[in-house]
Design a protein around this motif. Structure first.
Motif, PDB file in Angstrom:
ATOM      1  N   LYS A  44       0.859  -1.185   0.000  1.00  0.00           N
ATOM      2  CA  LYS A  44       0.000   0.000   0.000  1.00  0.00           C
ATOM      3  C   LYS A  44       0.895   1.235   0.000  1.00  0.00           C
ATOM      4  N   ASN A  67      -2.703   5.348  -0.367  1.00  0.00           N
ATOM      5  CA  ASN A  67      -3.650   4.237  -0.186  1.00  0.00           C
ATOM      6  C   ASN A  67      -3.927   3.482  -1.481  1.00  0.00           C
ATOM      7  N   LEU A  76      -2.963   0.240  -4.050  1.00  0.00           N
ATOM      8  CA  LEU A  76      -2.341  -1.077  -4.078  1.00  0.00           C
ATOM      9  C   LEU A  76      -1.974  -1.419  -5.512  1.00  0.00           C
TER      10      LEU A  76
END
Length: 79
Positions: free
Chosen positions: A5, A9, A11
């Motif tokens: 991450k 925020n 991925l």
């Protein structure tokens, strides 16, 4: 496999996982039992979506006049 991450925020899916979903750019993300679940989403082109809506409206027998009447009716309602 690990996915890191970022500070924003975000991925990044590992390449081995992403390759299993060719042509998929969007995933529906939910949380189930404290796990992140990603479900691939195929977006229907707008033209195709609009055509299916037109077909449904025609099948239901809804006319332009019906829509106009509904808008007039909705705007007259007190909130």
């Amino acid at each position: 496999m690990l996915a890191k991450k970022t500070s924003k925020n975000q991925l990044t899916l590992p390449k081995e996982i992403a390759e299993k979903f060719p042509g998929v750019d969007l995933f529906d993300a939910t949380v189930e039992r404290n796990r992140i679940v990603l479900v691939p989403v195929k977006v229907t082109p707008i033209a195709s979506s609009l055509e299916s809506i037109r077909e449904k409206i025609e099948k239901l027998g809804i006319t332009e006049e019906d829509v106009t009447d509904a808008v007039v009716w909705a705007r007259q309602k007190k909130r």
